[in-house]
Write an enzyme that holds these catalytic residues in place. Sequence first.
Site, PDB file in Angstrom:
ATOM      1  N   ARG A  68      96.189  -5.666 -55.658  1.00 14.43           N
ATOM      2  CA  ARG A  68      96.913  -6.787 -54.843  1.00 14.43           C
ATOM      3  C   ARG A  68      97.223  -8.113 -55.841  1.00 14.43           C
ATOM      4  NH1 ARG A  68      96.833  -9.663 -49.932  1.00 14.43           N
ATOM      5  NH2 ARG A  68      98.255 -11.137 -49.961  1.00 14.43           N
ATOM      6  N   ARG A 121     102.853  -5.096 -50.039  1.00  9.95           N
ATOM      7  CA  ARG A 121     101.499  -5.298 -50.818  1.00  9.95           C
ATOM      8  C   ARG A 121     100.868  -4.110 -50.700  1.00  9.95           C
ATOM      9  NH1 ARG A 121      99.789 -10.051 -46.814  1.00  9.95           N
ATOM     10  NH2 ARG A 121     101.820 -10.302 -47.023  1.00  9.95           N
ATOM     11  N   ASP A 151      95.564  -5.656 -48.618  1.00 12.83           N
ATOM     12  CA  ASP A 151      95.199  -6.749 -47.849  1.00 12.83           C
ATOM     13  C   ASP A 151      94.146  -6.760 -46.964  1.00 12.83           C
ATOM     14  OD1 ASP A 151      95.917  -9.660 -47.051  1.00 12.83           O
ATOM     15  OD2 ASP A 151      97.139  -8.869 -45.287  1.00 12.83           O
ATOM     16  N   ASP A 182      91.956  -9.387 -44.728  1.00 10.53           N
ATOM     17  CA  ASP A 182      91.837 -10.843 -43.952  1.00 10.53           C
ATOM     18  C   ASP A 182      90.551 -10.826 -43.391  1.00 10.53           C
ATOM     19  OD1 ASP A 182      94.104 -11.801 -45.079  1.00 10.53           O
ATOM     20  OD2 ASP A 182      95.311 -11.220 -43.315  1.00 10.53           O
TER      21      ASP A 182
END
Length: 203
Positions: free
Chosen positions: A90, A99, A102, A104
């Site tokens: 990343r 990307r 990811d 989150d």
Amino acid sequence: MDKPAATALIALGANLPGDGRSPEAAVAAAIMALAARSDRPLRASRLYRTPAFPAGSGPDFVNAAVALDWDGTPEALLALLHGIEADFGRTRNARWEARMMDLDLIALGARVLPDAATHARWAALPPERAAVEAPGELILPHPRLAERSFVLVPLADVAPDWRHPVTGRDVRRMLADRPAAERAEIRPIEAARMGETPASSLS
């Protein structure tokens, strides 16, 4: 002192191949890495294929979500997620870019961070500003959570009853409030293609 364990909700996504892995294989591997490095059992959603956000910004994403009990600090968990992202290649060059990986941190139990006023300010940010501005600190729950079917659909697999500490709406309600056409764009990926068991519990 760390607070008692709370359910951490984490969203995963990838839309670029890397290190010889497809986005599907990368997301599945990232879930396994999270289980191993956190040393905690976790519940993993199915994998879903979703249009890139914003529309036209890149190839379709593969998205998933996990729920795990976390008794450390939010910052420690965020550092763990960033470490896994880095291992999967990343980089952060532009907002909402394509990307390789990811992860989150969407929520941690009923915590509102850093405070209710800051959360409210970011949650009310107009979309055109959200496209170019990012907070310099951890905001929990994720301020755009209720707007994103690609997060809510996988979350409904693992934490349908989790209730937003600010709005009081649970994941089911937030998802039901999204446009039907948007929800229909989130398509589950067949487990047979992956060689993985979706919606699983890992320990």
